[in-house]
Design a protein around this motif. Structure first.
Motif, short mmCIF file in Angstrom:
data_model
loop_
_atom_site.label_atom_id
_atom_site.label_comp_id
_atom_site.label_asym_id
_atom_site.label_seq_id
_atom_site.Cartn_x
_atom_site.Cartn_y
_atom_site.Cartn_z
N GLU A 9 0.77 -1.17 0.02
CA GLU A 9 -0.16 0.01 -0.16
C GLU A 9 0.85 1.18 -0.05
OE1 GLU A 9 -3.38 0.28 -0.71
OE2 GLU A 9 -4.04 -1.72 -0.09
N THR A 10 2.11 1.36 0.57
CA THR A 10 2.95 2.55 0.79
C THR A 10 3.52 2.61 -0.64
OG1 THR A 10 3.37 2.15 3.24
CG2 THR A 10 4.93 3.25 1.61
N ALA A 11 3.82 1.57 -1.35
CA ALA A 11 4.39 1.72 -2.71
C ALA A 11 3.26 2.25 -3.64
CB ALA A 11 4.92 0.53 -3.18
N LEU A 12 2.13 1.68 -3.52
CA LEU A 12 1.21 2.13 -4.23
C LEU A 12 0.99 3.72 -3.92
CD1 LEU A 12 -1.23 1.81 -6.33
CD2 LEU A 12 -2.76 1.17 -4.52
N MET A 13 1.13 4.34 -2.80
CA MET A 13 0.58 5.57 -2.55
C MET A 13 1.97 6.39 -3.20
SD MET A 13 -0.52 6.01 1.36
CE MET A 13 0.88 5.69 2.10
N LYS A 14 3.31 5.89 -3.32
CA LYS A 14 4.34 6.54 -3.89
C LYS A 14 4.06 6.60 -5.72
CE LYS A 14 7.96 5.63 -0.63
NZ LYS A 14 9.07 5.22 -0.29
N LEU A 15 3.42 5.68 -6.02
CA LEU A 15 3.08 5.51 -7.37
C LEU A 15 2.01 6.51 -7.93
CD1 LEU A 15 3.56 1.48 -7.80
CD2 LEU A 15 4.93 3.19 -9.18
N GLN A 16 1.26 7.07 -7.04
CA GLN A 16 0.04 7.90 -7.53
C GLN A 16 0.54 8.87 -8.16
OE1 GLN A 16 -2.95 6.72 -7.06
NE2 GLN A 16 -2.37 4.93 -6.32
N LEU B 208 9.63 1.92 -12.07
CA LEU B 208 10.53 0.94 -11.45
C LEU B 208 11.57 1.63 -10.50
CD1 LEU B 208 11.38 -1.13 -14.72
CD2 LEU B 208 10.25 -1.88 -12.75
N LYS B 209 11.77 2.97 -11.03
CA LYS B 209 12.49 3.85 -9.85
C LYS B 209 11.70 4.00 -8.65
CE LYS B 209 15.37 6.07 -13.40
NZ LYS B 209 15.65 7.24 -14.07
N VAL B 210 10.42 4.18 -8.59
CA VAL B 210 9.80 4.39 -7.36
C VAL B 210 9.87 3.15 -6.56
CG1 VAL B 210 7.47 5.01 -6.55
CG2 VAL B 210 8.40 6.40 -8.46
N LEU B 211 9.37 1.93 -7.48
CA LEU B 211 9.27 0.68 -6.82
C LEU B 211 10.81 0.59 -6.08
CD1 LEU B 211 7.44 -1.50 -9.43
CD2 LEU B 211 6.79 -0.55 -6.88
N GLY B 212 11.89 0.86 -6.54
CA GLY B 212 13.17 0.67 -6.20
C GLY B 212 13.28 1.42 -4.91
#
Length: 116
Positions: free
Chosen positions: A16-23, A96-100
């Motif tokens: 969920e934290t990663a999803l928020m960053k991807l928004q 991919l950078k955000v996921l990284g």
């Protein structure tokens, strides 16, 4: 064109934290789901941070599998949640950078297809 990405996490909170960053990117059809225990036996994934630090070349990243450990002693055991989403092709590298920056792991074969 949209690319479909899947990222694996060891907790729902991490996903969920990663999803928020991807928004902040142009993503759609996003969802976080639990991974059934029997599906973990087939996971072959790499840490997302390796993809961004290797310039997007998944072949240079250390492969991680459920039943084996790589040189960094990381194991894919314990992945409980998957984050799935579609992202505009021109923003795939940025996604991919955000996921990284998170504890995400991604399917090596799927990511290789984006870089060809």
């Amino acid at each position: 064109m949209l690319n479909h990405l899947q990222a694996y996490f060891k907790s729902e909170n991490d996903a969920e934290t990663a999803l928020m960053k991807l928004q902040r990117l142009n993503i759609s059809d996003s969802r976080v789901d639990a991974i059934p225990d029997d599906d973990n036996d087939r996971l072959f994934i790499v840490p997302a941070f390796n993809l961004s630090s290797a310039g997007g070349n998944a072949a240079n990243a250390g492969m991680v599998s459920r039943n084996h450990q790589n040189d960094d002693n990381q194991s894919s055991q314990g992945f409980t949640h998957i984050l799935e989403f579609k992202v505009a092709a021109e923003e795939t590298d940025e996604a991919l950078k955000v996921l990284g920056t998170t504890d995400a792991h991604v399917d090596e074969k799927a990511v290789q297809g984006f870089n060809e």
